[in-house]
Design a protein around this motif. Structure first.
Motif: not given
Length: 388
Positions: A254-271, A313-324
């Protein structure tokens, strides 16, 4: 190793523990956390290594096991049969029996039910501002795990109350009042499960409790006490972490205005903002890890939240990247104690977020989200939103 002091109940830390993690990680793979009097693995490399090293484990060495006060026995009697707290051979037997009942096919078959549940919950959203945690993030996992086990979902409020009281025993804010509430909840939860298991022994159905009762490994079945503990563990772990992850993740989207949900974005939420930030291991023999020496009886805290934000191991790790892309995050643990419910959690998160944003594409935050004083868990007290 360098020493750091940081109260885990400090309000600023509760709201944002990541600056502390960054500071500790900059000093090496391991640090000493004064407030816990414990060594902590803070890099992805060290956390990954500790979680998988069989010279360490969850079970306290017998010579160091503390005496359990009689008043706390109802809680620890349940813990005594938990595969989360055991090592081989007991752990191997318990986990093997659970996995025989908790199959990938069983989990995949839940998808239509979870989808319908999410739609039913969205149908009940009010028009004005409301708390998405109580209206959506809590009922999705608790009703799902209740249905999976085969316990009445109309007892969801009791299950949630018992679970919240019991998991509070692991939090830094633990007090005698919290202990008393956990003891009451443990007794009530165990009595409820004992009665329900007794019914299922006589009249089995196609649910997880019946399958656990029937599961055998090398001619052995779960005892009643093991069944009670396993069901309580699955109910507690099966919703507590998912509630926090769904809340934390929805907040970020909600803060970032992201609405598309993929397997990669779910994994990024978990990370990105995980529900559990600390998981401990006992050292069973003298070891050296990442250049640090430990001896039998030492305890190491794996700071999962720190490992997941490691810039090595994660580039710019504080940034939420739904395609990480990158290595597997540490949120589900690792080694023989890797979360048995990880496939279910991922399925619930993806379906719940897909349905939420398909039905409420214009949802917005109605108030600044606030994290609760629940460390070493990390989750919101509430998530106020407006649906349109």
């Amino acid at each position: 190793m360098q020493r750091f002091s940081q109260s885990p109940t400090d309000p600023a830390f509760v709201q944002n523990p990541y600056p502390f993690y960054d500071k500790t990680r900059a000093s090496g793979d391991f640090v000493w956390w004064e407030d816990y009097a414990m060594a902590c693995a803070v890099s992805h490399k060290s956390v990954h290594a500790v979680l998988r090293d069989r010279r360490m484990g969850r079970e306290c060495p017998p010579e160091l096991a503390p005496a359990i006060p009689d008043a706390l026995r109802p809680f620890y009697d349940i813990e005594a049969h938990s595969m989360l707290e055991l090592e081989p051979p007991r752990h191997t037997r318990l986990r093997g029996l659970v996995l025989r009942a908790f199959t990938s096919r069983t989990i995949a078959a839940l998808a239509p039910q979870i989808t319908q549940l999410c739609h039913d919950l969205v149908d009940r959203f009010p028009a004005g501002p409301f708390d998405l945690l109580t209206a959506y993030a809590q009922p999705v996992p608790v009703v799902t795990i209740a249905r999976l086990l085969g316990v009445p979902e109309d007892r969801a409020d009791d299950l949630l109350r018992w679970s919240n009281a019991m998991v509070a025993m692991y939090q830094a804010r633990r007090t005698p009042q919290i202990e008393a509430a956990a003891i009451t909840a443990s007794a009530e939860f165990a009595d409820f499960m004992r009665g329900y298991i007794s019914v299922r022994r006589k009249t089995p159905t196609d649910d997880l409790i019946s399958n656990l009762i029937a599961a055998e490994e090398d001619g052995e079945r779960l005892t009643t006490d093991e069944l009670i503990t396993t069901c309580i563990l699955l109910l507690n772990a099966g919703h507590e972490a998912t509630v926090h992850t769904l809340g934390n993740g929805t907040k970020t989207l909600l803060e970032l205005g992201i609405r598309t949900i993929t397997d990669a974005s779910v994994e990024e939420i978990i990370r990105h903002d995980p529900p559990l930030h600390m998981f401990t291991r006992w050292v069973y023999e003298d070891v050296e890890i990442c250049g640090q020496h430990f001896k039998r009886g030492d305890q190491i805290a794996c700071l999962l939240g720190a490992a997941n934000r490691d810039p090595a191991v994660y580039a710019d790790p504080a940034t939420f990247d739904p395609a990480r892309k990158g290595p597997q995050n540490t949120s589900f643990g690792g080694g023989i104690h890797f979360c048995v419910g990880a496939p279910l959690a991922r399925l619930e998160l993806k379906i719940a977020l897909e349905v939420l944003f398909a039905r409420c594409p214009d949802m917005k935050l109605a108030a600044p989200p606030v994290y609760g004083d629940v460390y070493h868990f990390h989750g919101l007290t509430r998530l106020m939103v407006t649906p349109t």
